[in-house]
Design an enzyme around this catalytic site. Structure first.
Site, PDB file in Angstrom:
ATOM      1  N   ASN A 185     -22.486   4.412   0.939  1.00 52.39           N
ATOM      2  CA  ASN A 185     -21.818   5.693   1.210  1.00 52.39           C
ATOM      3  C   ASN A 185     -22.050   6.692   0.075  1.00 52.39           C
ATOM      4  OD1 ASN A 185     -20.841   4.811   3.673  1.00 52.39           O
ATOM      5  ND2 ASN A 185     -18.961   3.967   2.758  1.00 52.39           N
ATOM      6  N   ASN A 200      -3.855  -7.571   8.535  1.00 54.13           N
ATOM      7  CA  ASN A 200      -3.270  -6.610   7.588  1.00 54.13           C
ATOM      8  C   ASN A 200      -2.724  -7.327   6.347  1.00 54.13           C
ATOM      9  OD1 ASN A 200      -2.553  -3.938   6.768  1.00 54.13           O
ATOM     10  ND2 ASN A 200      -0.406  -4.371   7.316  1.00 54.13           N
ATOM     11  N   SER A 201      -3.291  -8.477   6.000  1.00 52.94           N
ATOM     12  CA  SER A 201      -2.867  -9.129   4.751  1.00 52.94           C
ATOM     13  C   SER A 201      -3.330  -8.268   3.582  1.00 52.94           C
ATOM     14  CB  SER A 201      -3.434 -10.538   4.666  1.00 52.94           C
ATOM     15  OG  SER A 201      -4.831 -10.533   4.822  1.00 52.94           O
ATOM     16  N   ARG A 202      -2.619  -8.356   2.482  1.00 55.23           N
ATOM     17  CA  ARG A 202      -2.802  -7.386   1.392  1.00 55.23           C
ATOM     18  C   ARG A 202      -2.811  -8.055   0.026  1.00 55.23           C
ATOM     19  NH1 ARG A 202      -3.148  -1.601   2.761  1.00 55.23           N
ATOM     20  NH2 ARG A 202      -3.071  -1.686   5.019  1.00 55.23           N
ATOM     21  N   ASP A 261      -5.227   5.576  -2.637  1.00 58.78           N
ATOM     22  CA  ASP A 261      -4.390   5.768  -1.442  1.00 58.78           C
ATOM     23  C   ASP A 261      -3.669   7.115  -1.385  1.00 58.78           C
ATOM     24  OD1 ASP A 261      -3.537   4.383   1.021  1.00 58.78           O
ATOM     25  OD2 ASP A 261      -1.534   4.497   0.188  1.00 58.78           O
ATOM     26  N   TYR A 264       8.137  -5.946   4.574  1.00 58.73           N
ATOM     27  CA  TYR A 264       6.697  -5.666   4.477  1.00 58.73           C
ATOM     28  C   TYR A 264       6.411  -4.413   3.645  1.00 58.73           C
ATOM     29  CZ  TYR A 264       2.169  -3.749   5.258  1.00 58.73           C
ATOM     30  OH  TYR A 264       0.945  -3.185   5.008  1.00 58.73           O
ATOM     31  N   GLY A 265       5.430  -4.508   2.775  1.00 58.28           N
ATOM     32  CA  GLY A 265       4.907  -3.451   1.895  1.00 58.28           C
ATOM     33  C   GLY A 265       5.311  -2.023   2.204  1.00 58.28           C
ATOM     34  N   LYS A 285     -10.516   3.760   2.341  1.00 56.76           N
ATOM     35  CA  LYS A 285     -10.232   4.477   1.093  1.00 56.76           C
ATOM     36  C   LYS A 285     -10.449   3.590  -0.134  1.00 56.76           C
ATOM     37  CE  LYS A 285      -6.107   5.721   2.303  1.00 56.76           C
ATOM     38  NZ  LYS A 285      -6.243   5.142   3.662  1.00 56.76           N
ATOM     39  N   ARG A 301     -12.460   6.387  11.933  1.00 59.42           N
ATOM     40  CA  ARG A 301     -13.296   5.455  12.704  1.00 59.42           C
ATOM     41  C   ARG A 301     -13.589   6.068  14.043  1.00 59.42           C
ATOM     42  NH1 ARG A 301     -12.956  -0.275  11.337  1.00 59.42           N
ATOM     43  NH2 ARG A 301     -11.747  -0.320   9.411  1.00 59.42           N
ATOM     44  N   GLY A 357     -21.204   0.532  -0.501  1.00 61.24           N
ATOM     45  CA  GLY A 357     -21.890   1.175  -1.637  1.00 61.24           C
ATOM     46  C   GLY A 357     -22.875   2.249  -1.202  1.00 61.24           C
ATOM     47  N   LYS A 365       4.617   5.054   0.571  1.00 62.90           N
ATOM     48  CA  LYS A 365       4.517   5.998   1.680  1.00 62.90           C
ATOM     49  C   LYS A 365       5.793   6.831   1.821  1.00 62.90           C
ATOM     50  CE  LYS A 365       0.458   4.915   2.179  1.00 62.90           C
ATOM     51  NZ  LYS A 365      -0.460   4.270   3.061  1.00 62.90           N
ATOM     52  N   SER A 380      -5.155   4.694   7.594  1.00 60.01           N
ATOM     53  CA  SER A 380      -4.938   3.350   7.063  1.00 60.01           C
ATOM     54  C   SER A 380      -6.031   2.396   7.534  1.00 60.01           C
ATOM     55  CB  SER A 380      -3.578   2.838   7.537  1.00 60.01           C
ATOM     56  OG  SER A 380      -2.574   3.740   7.105  1.00 60.01           O
ATOM     57  N   CYS A 408      -9.169   2.369   6.887  1.00 59.13           N
ATOM     58  CA  CYS A 408     -10.431   3.016   7.265  1.00 59.13           C
ATOM     59  C   CYS A 408     -11.336   3.273   6.066  1.00 59.13           C
ATOM     60  CB  CYS A 408     -10.165   4.312   8.011  1.00 59.13           C
ATOM     61  SG  CYS A 408      -9.467   4.024   9.642  1.00 59.13           S
ATOM     62  N   ARG A 467       3.428  -1.631   8.803  1.00 61.83           N
ATOM     63  CA  ARG A 467       4.362  -0.515   8.940  1.00 61.83           C
ATOM     64  C   ARG A 467       4.786  -0.390  10.404  1.00 61.83           C
ATOM     65  NH1 ARG A 467       2.026   3.704   8.840  1.00 61.83           N
ATOM     66  NH2 ARG A 467      -0.087   3.049   8.377  1.00 61.83           N
ATOM     67  N   HIS A 523      -2.674  11.642   1.745  1.00 63.61           N
ATOM     68  CA  HIS A 523      -3.088  10.242   1.889  1.00 63.61           C
ATOM     69  C   HIS A 523      -4.574  10.146   1.518  1.00 63.61           C
ATOM     70  CE1 HIS A 523      -3.139   6.508   4.824  1.00 63.61           C
ATOM     71  NE2 HIS A 523      -3.031   6.137   3.561  1.00 63.61           N
TER      72      HIS A 523
HETATM   73  P1  GTP Z   1      -4.992   1.424   3.582  1.00 63.87           P
HETATM   74  O1  GTP Z   1      -4.697   0.634   2.349  1.00 63.87           O
HETATM   75  O2  GTP Z   1      -4.360   0.846   4.798  1.00 63.87           O
HETATM   76  O3  GTP Z   1      -4.624   2.866   3.438  1.00 63.87           O
HETATM   77  O4  GTP Z   1      -6.578   1.264   3.902  1.00 63.87           O
HETATM   78  P2  GTP Z   1      -7.895   1.878   3.239  1.00 63.87           P
HETATM   79  O5  GTP Z   1      -8.171   3.225   3.833  1.00 63.87           O
HETATM   80  O6  GTP Z   1      -7.832   1.800   1.762  1.00 63.87           O
HETATM   81  O7  GTP Z   1      -9.044   0.906   3.810  1.00 63.87           O
HETATM   82  P3  GTP Z   1      -9.930  -0.203   3.067  1.00 63.87           P
HETATM   83  O8  GTP Z   1     -10.862   0.383   2.040  1.00 63.87           O
HETATM   84  O9  GTP Z   1      -9.040  -1.299   2.622  1.00 63.87           O
HETATM   85  O10 GTP Z   1     -10.837  -0.715   4.284  1.00 63.87           O
HETATM   86  C1  GTP Z   1     -10.287  -1.259   5.445  1.00 63.87           C
HETATM   87  C2  GTP Z   1     -11.318  -2.001   6.240  1.00 63.87           C
HETATM   88  O11 GTP Z   1     -12.448  -1.171   6.513  1.00 63.87           O
HETATM   89  C3  GTP Z   1     -11.865  -3.224   5.507  1.00 63.87           C
HETATM   90  O12 GTP Z   1     -11.918  -4.286   6.400  1.00 63.87           O
HETATM   91  C4  GTP Z   1     -13.239  -2.818   5.081  1.00 63.87           C
HETATM   92  O13 GTP Z   1     -14.104  -3.903   5.001  1.00 63.87           O
HETATM   93  C5  GTP Z   1     -13.658  -1.803   6.146  1.00 63.87           C
HETATM   94  N1  GTP Z   1     -14.583  -0.779   5.574  1.00 63.87           N
HETATM   95  C6  GTP Z   1     -14.367  -0.051   4.466  1.00 63.87           C
HETATM   96  N2  GTP Z   1     -15.413   0.758   4.190  1.00 63.87           N
HETATM   97  C7  GTP Z   1     -16.319   0.547   5.175  1.00 63.87           C
HETATM   98  C8  GTP Z   1     -17.626   1.093   5.473  1.00 63.87           C
HETATM   99  O14 GTP Z   1     -18.165   1.949   4.759  1.00 63.87           O
HETATM  100  N3  GTP Z   1     -18.235   0.626   6.598  1.00 63.87           N
HETATM  101  C9  GTP Z   1     -17.671  -0.319   7.402  1.00 63.87           C
HETATM  102  N4  GTP Z   1     -18.339  -0.705   8.481  1.00 63.87           N
HETATM  103  N5  GTP Z   1     -16.447  -0.861   7.154  1.00 63.87           N
HETATM  104  C10 GTP Z   1     -15.778  -0.435   6.068  1.00 63.87           C
HETATM  105  C1  SPV Z   2      -1.371   2.177   4.803  1.00 64.54           C
HETATM  106  O1  SPV Z   2      -0.990   1.626   5.843  1.00 64.54           O
HETATM  107  O2  SPV Z   2      -1.921   3.310   4.801  1.00 64.54           O
HETATM  108  C2  SPV Z   2      -1.242   1.474   3.510  1.00 64.54           C
HETATM  109  C3  SPV Z   2      -0.480   0.243   3.479  1.00 64.54           C
HETATM  110  O3  SPV Z   2      -1.714   1.952   2.495  1.00 64.54           O
HETATM  111  S1  SPV Z   2       1.240   0.491   3.487  1.00 64.54           S
HETATM  112  O4  SPV Z   2       1.691   0.556   2.107  1.00 64.54           O
HETATM  113  O5  SPV Z   2       1.823  -0.647   4.165  1.00 64.54           O
HETATM  114  O6  SPV Z   2       1.543   1.719   4.147  1.00 64.54           O
HETATM  115 MN    MN Z   3      -2.844   3.883   2.932  1.00 64.84          MN
END
Ligand code: GTP
Ligand code: SPV
Ligand code: MN
Length: 592
Positions: free
Chosen positions: A504, A375-377, A277, A197-198, A252, A408, A502, A206, A248, A250, A69, A226
């Site tokens: 968490n 940021n590959s998806r 998301d 891009y997505g 979810k 984070r 897990g 979004k 993003s 972090c 983005r 979000h």
């Molecule tokens: P968007 O799709 O961009 O909104 O991201 P998201 O919030 O869904 O994040 P996602 O679950 O894809 O995690 C993003 C990165 O954080 C990945 O590389 C995960 O491996 C890492 N991650 C997720 N959960 C944890 C956790 O509990 N601990 C750690 N250390 N890393 C984590």
């Molecule tokens: C984010 O960045 O929070 C995503 C990916 O979920 S995108 O759809 O590119 O916004």
């Molecule tokens: Mn997102």
């Protein structure tokens, strides 16, 4: 496909400007989707992957300068700058329409314009909203077919109504300098140009389900956030729902699909994914807050997804998936990414499509040396997820017991704490901060304030958005409790000290126990903290000292943070509600 004069006249107008060779309506049929996949493969836009190992899966590469983005080129064009606020980019609407007109004029010459009627939410349900996206990209069509509910049924549900969100997208020349992602909330209109891009081009996500929807939610008395939505089922078979907002990349998707630690699985605990998301939230007749996931698929971060971190996400991507900017394993025509396994392919193309030498990987230059872009998806079908909630298609959504914020933070934020009440919880959301990630273009790893994980996604003034949170608190008779978590505390060497993923679940159990008044907590300057004995660490390799550290509030770093919060509030400007400053003062006093 329709006689709706509002739809027809708008498409005519957009076609007159963009000049496509032809216009094709997307009807939602498998036959049409299959034809489009074939066409995309014939032109190289997509690559068909190994049908035995990854049935119905495809690989796509975006342009090298177009992989995330672009917040700097994303605009909220309300009539006045005040309405958009200082956090959003703003240009006066007629000026912006003029700029866009130049870029869109003739941009589809020689191309096909696809018309995608889609619904965010179950088609025809009270909470669903309809959009129509016009695009010159088959990749966008195929992604929208996974991410949203598409086709004739949507146009039938719209009938003669003018109530739909207009979205126009053209890849044009993919010119970075003239890339625009623009929202006109008052006109129900989104225009996106020069990207493929997505998050910039799947306009239901979004752009609509957060930016336009947050604007509509304020007007109509609901919320677009979000947030993931998960259900946690206990051994008695009762399921409680949690929404969590993390910025993003972090965590979810990972939290939404978590697999409980073994001893909990044996006891009968389960986690169900409703969404990963976006959540649309409204007050139910029973006085609780109810959540629906408006999406129909997952656009998830590939790197780091593996058999241990997120087996459910991995399983979801084993069929019917579009991979974007991952590494292509030429030996067996499959895909790979950093963190999938310890076995990088020897004969492979990187995310740019160049021959890739895995021995040159340098974690300080991921974009330059990795096989997959950070940021590959994957774009995957929600119903292919092994833990998809039985409530996924529910038209009422699910009742929310807890809202969780998180980001984070290497130091400041403890593993978990609970806010004192809704107003304080809103404050906790407003002061969220997180290290930036590869999900948006720009520097990675810099701490920035990201209120409610919505900094890039609020479709109006951030101060008014906080006011809307406070107002909602007043009309939810039985509101969820609000918490904050941080899975990303590190030691002096920069290693994460909480196992995460897990595990968490152990924190979620404390959160739900608090919601049911089943566990005591200690009051601290920032909120209620757990007693260490109440976080189950059985089977974990965590010392008592580390757990204490995870649950400690470091007053000095909080005091330093206060200064930064004040600067941020000043930036948001004079629409910051007085209640937020009251909470800030109270926090400062409690810190001493
Ligand atoms: P968007 O799709 O961009 O909104 O991201 P998201 O919030 O869904 O994040 P996602 O679950 O894809 O995690 C993003 C990165 O954080 C990945 O590389 C995960 O491996 C890492 N991650 C997720 N959960 C944890 C956790 O509990 N601990 C750690 N250390 N890393 C984590
Ligand atoms: C984010 O960045 O929070 C995503 C990916 O979920 S995108 O759809 O590119 O916004
Ligand atoms: Mn997102």
């Amino acid at each position: 496909m329709t006689n709706n004069k509002h739809v027809i006249s708008w498409i005519d107008e957009m076609a007159a400007m963009t000049c496509p060779d032809k216009i094709v309506w997307i009807d939602g049929s498998e036959a049409q989707a299959e034809e489009l996949r074939k066409e995309a493969c014939s032109t190289g836009e997509m690559i068909k992957l190994n049908e035995e190992l990854l049935p119905n899966c495809y690989l796509h590469r975006t342009a090298v300068n177009d992989v995330a983005r672009v917040e700097g080129r994303t605009f909220i064009c309300t009539p006045t700058k005040e309405e958009a606020g200082n956090i959003n980019n703003w240009v006066e609407p007629s000026e912006m329409y003029g700029r866009l007109k130049k870029l869109f004029t003739g941009s589809m010459k020689g191309k096909t314009m696809y018309v995608i009627p889609y619904s965010m939410g179950v088609v025809g349900s009270d909470f669903a909203k309809i959009g129509i996206e016009l695009t010159d990209s088959i990749y966008v069509v195929l992604n929208m077919l996974i991410m949203t509910r598409v086709g004739k049924k949507v146009i039938d549900a719209l009938g003669d109504s003018p109530d739909f969100i207009k979205g126009l997208h053209s890849k044009a020349d993919l010119d970075e300098e003239n890339r625009y992602i623009v929202h006109f909330p008052q006109d129900n209109t989104i225009m996106s140009v020069n990207s493929g891009y997505g998050g910039n081009v799947l306009l239901g996500k979004k752009c609509f389900a957060l930016r336009i929807a947050s604007y509509l939610g304020r007007k109509e008395g609901w919320m677009a956030e979000h947030m993931l939505i998960l259900g946690l089922e206990n051994p008695e078979g009762e399921t409680k729902y949690i929404c969590a907002a993390f910025p993003s990349a972090c965590g979810k998707t990972n939290l939404a699909m978590l697999i409980p630690p073994e001893h909990y699985r044996k006891m009968g605990y389960k986690v169900w994914c409703v969404g990963d998301d976006i959540a649309w939230l409204r007050v139910g007749k029973d006085g609780r807050l109810w959540a629906v996931n408006p999406e129909n698929g997952f656009f998830g971060v590939a790197p780091g997804t593996n058999e241990h971190s997120n087996p459910n996400a991995l399983a979801t991507t084993r069929r019917d998936t579009i991979f974007t900017n991952v590494c292509h394993n030429l030996d067996n025509n499959t895909v790979w990414w950093e963190g999938l396994d310890n076995n990088p392919p020897k004969n492979a193309l990187n995310w740019r499509g160049e021959p890739w030498d895995y021995t040159k990987y340098d974690k300080n230059d991921k974009v330059g040396t990795s096989g997959a872009h950070p940021n590959s998806r994957f774009t995957a079908v929600a119903k292919n997820c092994p833990c998809i909630s039985p409530e996924f298609d529910s038209v009422t959504g699910v009742p929310v017991s807890a809202i969780v914020f998180g980001g984070r933070r290497a130091r400041t934020a403890p593993l978990v704490y609970q806010s004192f009440n809704w107003q304080h919880g809103t404050f906790v959301g407003s002061i969220m901060a997180s290290e930036t990630t590869a999900a948006a273009s720009g520097a990675v790893g810099v701490v920035r304030r990201d209120p409610m994980a919505m900094r890039p996604f609020v479709g109006y003034n951030m101060g008014d958005y906080w006011k809307h949170w406070l107002d909602m608190g007043k009309v939810i008779p039985n509101p969820p409790k609000i918490f904050h978590v941080n899975w990303f505390r590190t030691d002096d060497k920069g290693n994460f000290i909480w196992p995460g993923f897990g595990d968490n679940m152990r924190v979620l159990l404390w959160i739900l126990a608090r919601c049911e008044n089943k566990v005591e907590a200690r009051e601290s300057a920032i909120g209620y903290l757990p007693y260490a004995k109440d976080i189950d660490t059985s089977g974990l390799d965590i010392s008592d000292a580390t757990l204490e550290d995870l649950l400690t509030v470091d007053k000095e770093s909080w005091k330093a943070d206060i200064k930064n919060i004040k600067e941020f509030y000043a930036l948001v400007g004079d629409r910051v509600p007085g209640e937020m400053y009251e909470e800030l003062d109270a926090l400062e006093k409690r810190l001493g």
